[in-house]
Design a protein around this motif. Structure first.
Motif, mmCIF file in Angstrom:
data_model
loop_
_atom_site.group_PDB
_atom_site.id
_atom_site.type_symbol
_atom_site.label_atom_id
_atom_site.label_comp_id
_atom_site.label_asym_id
_atom_site.label_seq_id
_atom_site.Cartn_x
_atom_site.Cartn_y
_atom_site.Cartn_z
ATOM 1 N N LYS A 73 0.854 -1.199 0.000
ATOM 2 C CA LYS A 73 0.000 0.000 0.000
ATOM 3 C C LYS A 73 0.888 1.246 0.000
ATOM 4 N N ASN A 74 0.535 2.189 -0.805
ATOM 5 C CA ASN A 74 1.265 3.441 -1.013
ATOM 6 C C ASN A 74 2.548 3.265 -1.828
ATOM 7 N N GLU A 75 2.754 2.091 -2.403
ATOM 8 C CA GLU A 75 3.901 1.867 -3.279
ATOM 9 C C GLU A 75 3.457 2.020 -4.734
ATOM 10 N N ALA A 76 4.399 2.414 -5.568
ATOM 11 C CA ALA A 76 4.103 2.636 -6.984
ATOM 12 C C ALA A 76 4.403 1.391 -7.815
ATOM 13 N N CYS A 77 3.567 1.174 -8.811
ATOM 14 C CA CYS A 77 3.776 0.084 -9.759
ATOM 15 C C CYS A 77 4.918 0.485 -10.693
ATOM 16 N N LYS A 78 5.929 -0.357 -10.793
ATOM 17 C CA LYS A 78 7.096 -0.058 -11.630
ATOM 18 C C LYS A 78 7.157 -0.914 -12.887
ATOM 19 N N ALA A 79 6.386 -1.997 -12.923
ATOM 20 C CA ALA A 79 6.387 -2.861 -14.110
ATOM 21 C C ALA A 79 5.016 -3.500 -14.263
ATOM 22 N N PHE A 80 4.627 -3.707 -15.510
ATOM 23 C CA PHE A 80 3.325 -4.297 -15.813
ATOM 24 C C PHE A 80 3.457 -5.117 -17.077
ATOM 25 N N PHE A 81 3.039 -6.392 -17.012
ATOM 26 C CA PHE A 81 3.106 -7.266 -18.184
ATOM 27 C C PHE A 81 1.868 -8.143 -18.236
ATOM 28 N N ILE A 82 1.358 -8.348 -19.445
ATOM 29 C CA ILE A 82 0.402 -9.417 -19.719
ATOM 30 C C ILE A 82 1.129 -10.345 -20.673
ATOM 31 N N LYS A 83 1.356 -11.564 -20.240
ATOM 32 C CA LYS A 83 2.119 -12.518 -21.048
ATOM 33 C C LYS A 83 1.204 -13.212 -22.057
ATOM 34 N N PRO A 84 1.764 -13.809 -23.100
ATOM 35 C CA PRO A 84 0.946 -14.461 -24.136
ATOM 36 C C PRO A 84 -0.008 -15.534 -23.588
ATOM 37 N N ASP A 85 0.337 -16.167 -22.466
ATOM 38 C CA ASP A 85 -0.544 -17.195 -21.888
ATOM 39 C C ASP A 85 -1.642 -16.606 -21.001
ATOM 40 N N GLY A 86 -1.707 -15.264 -20.935
ATOM 41 C CA GLY A 86 -2.724 -14.599 -20.128
ATOM 42 C C GLY A 86 -2.286 -14.279 -18.713
ATOM 43 N N SER A 87 -1.078 -14.642 -18.337
ATOM 44 C CA SER A 87 -0.574 -14.322 -16.993
ATOM 45 C C SER A 87 -0.387 -12.820 -16.847
ATOM 46 N N LEU A 88 -0.646 -12.331 -15.654
ATOM 47 C CA LEU A 88 -0.489 -10.914 -15.328
ATOM 48 C C LEU A 88 0.642 -10.779 -14.328
ATOM 49 N N GLU A 89 1.514 -9.807 -14.552
ATOM 50 C CA GLU A 89 2.598 -9.548 -13.605
ATOM 51 C C GLU A 89 2.656 -8.065 -13.295
ATOM 52 N N LEU A 90 2.649 -7.756 -12.001
ATOM 53 C CA LEU A 90 2.807 -6.390 -11.514
ATOM 54 C C LEU A 90 4.098 -6.339 -10.709
ATOM 55 N N ASN A 96 12.060 -5.399 -4.767
ATOM 56 C CA ASN A 96 11.747 -6.050 -6.035
ATOM 57 C C ASN A 96 10.498 -6.927 -5.916
ATOM 58 N N SER A 97 9.472 -6.405 -5.292
ATOM 59 C CA SER A 97 8.228 -7.139 -5.069
ATOM 60 C C SER A 97 7.480 -7.365 -6.373
ATOM 61 N N LYS A 98 6.780 -8.512 -6.456
ATOM 62 C CA LYS A 98 5.991 -8.858 -7.636
ATOM 63 C C LYS A 98 4.719 -9.573 -7.221
ATOM 64 N N ILE A 99 3.687 -9.364 -7.994
ATOM 65 C CA ILE A 99 2.476 -10.169 -7.914
ATOM 66 C C ILE A 99 2.318 -10.802 -9.298
ATOM 67 N N ILE A 100 2.199 -12.132 -9.329
ATOM 68 C CA ILE A 100 2.023 -12.852 -10.589
ATOM 69 C C ILE A 100 0.741 -13.667 -10.493
ATOM 70 N N VAL A 101 -0.136 -13.464 -11.462
ATOM 71 C CA VAL A 101 -1.403 -14.189 -11.518
ATOM 72 C C VAL A 101 -1.434 -14.976 -12.816
ATOM 73 N N ASN A 102 -1.445 -16.291 -12.708
ATOM 74 C CA ASN A 102 -1.541 -17.131 -13.898
ATOM 75 C C ASN A 102 -2.987 -17.227 -14.355
ATOM 76 N N SER A 103 -3.173 -17.508 -15.631
ATOM 77 C CA SER A 103 -4.531 -17.763 -16.116
ATOM 78 C C SER A 103 -5.000 -19.092 -15.527
ATOM 79 N N HIS A 104 -6.290 -19.337 -15.617
ATOM 80 C CA HIS A 104 -6.869 -20.581 -15.102
ATOM 81 C C HIS A 104 -7.651 -21.242 -16.227
ATOM 82 N N SER A 105 -7.664 -22.558 -16.239
ATOM 83 C CA SER A 105 -8.348 -23.259 -17.330
ATOM 84 C C SER A 105 -9.870 -23.209 -17.230
ATOM 85 N N ASP A 106 -10.407 -22.986 -16.020
ATOM 86 C CA ASP A 106 -11.853 -23.085 -15.825
ATOM 87 C C ASP A 106 -12.582 -21.787 -15.486
#
Length: 133
Positions: A73-90, A96-106
Motif C-alpha cells: 500500500k502506497n507503493e508505486a507500480c514499476k512494471a506491468f506485463f500481460i504474457k501471451p498465456d494470459g498471466s499478469l505480472e505487476l 523487487n516485489s511482484k504479484i504474478i497471476v496465472n490464467s486458469h483453465s476453468d
C-alpha cells in the motif's frame, strides 16, 4: 502489433508509477491504484504468487491472504506485463516485489478496469476479453 501488446501498452500508460491506494478482499483481491483522473482497479480472482526481497509466497483466494500484500500500500507500480498465456505480472520497487497471476483453465483469473473505460478480463484458458467504453 497484436491486440494484446497494444492493450498492455495502453494499461501501462495508466498504471506505471501509480500508487496503490487500497487493497481489499471480498471474494476477490482488489488492488486500487491512483491515476491522474480516477482510479484503476485490478481484481485478482485466481491464486497468485507474491514475492518480496527474494522470498516467494503462494497466496490463495480466501479472507486474510490480502493482509500479506498490504506492505505494498502506497507503493508505486514499476512494471506491468500481460504474457501471451494470459498471466499478469505487476512489479513494485520495494524489495523487487511482484504479484504474478496465472490464467486458469476453468474461470476468469483477473480483470482490470481503467479510468477511461477500458476493461480487460483474463478468460478461462488465458484468452483476453477486451471492452473499451
Amino acid at each position: 502489433m497484436d491486440g494484446q501488446s497494444r492493450i498492455t501498452r495502453q494499461i501501462k500508460k495508466y498504471l506505471e508509477n501509480q500508487v496503490i491506494t487500497s487493497i481489499s478482499w471480498d471474494g476477490a483481491l482488489k488492488i486500487e491504484f491512483s491515476c491522474p483522473s480516477k482510479s484503476l482497479l485490478v481484481c485478482i480472482e485466481n491464486d497468485y504468487l507474491f514475492s518480496a526481497e527474494g522470498k516467494e509466497c503462494h497466496l490463495f483466494q480466501r479472507e486474510g491472504e490480502a493482509e500479506k500484500i498490504r506492505v505494498l500500500k502506497n507503493e508505486a507500480c514499476k512494471a506491468f506485463f500481460i504474457k501471451p498465456d494470459g498471466s499478469l505480472e505487476l512489479g513494485f520497487a520495494p524489495g523487487n516485489s511482484k504479484i504474478i497471476v496465472n490464467s486458469h483453465s476453468d474461470f476468469e483469473a483477473w480483470s482490470i478496469f481503467s479510468p477511461e473505460g477500458l476493461k480487460v478480463i483474463c478468460m478461462p484458458g488465458g484468452e483476453l476479453a477486451i471492452w473499451n467504453e
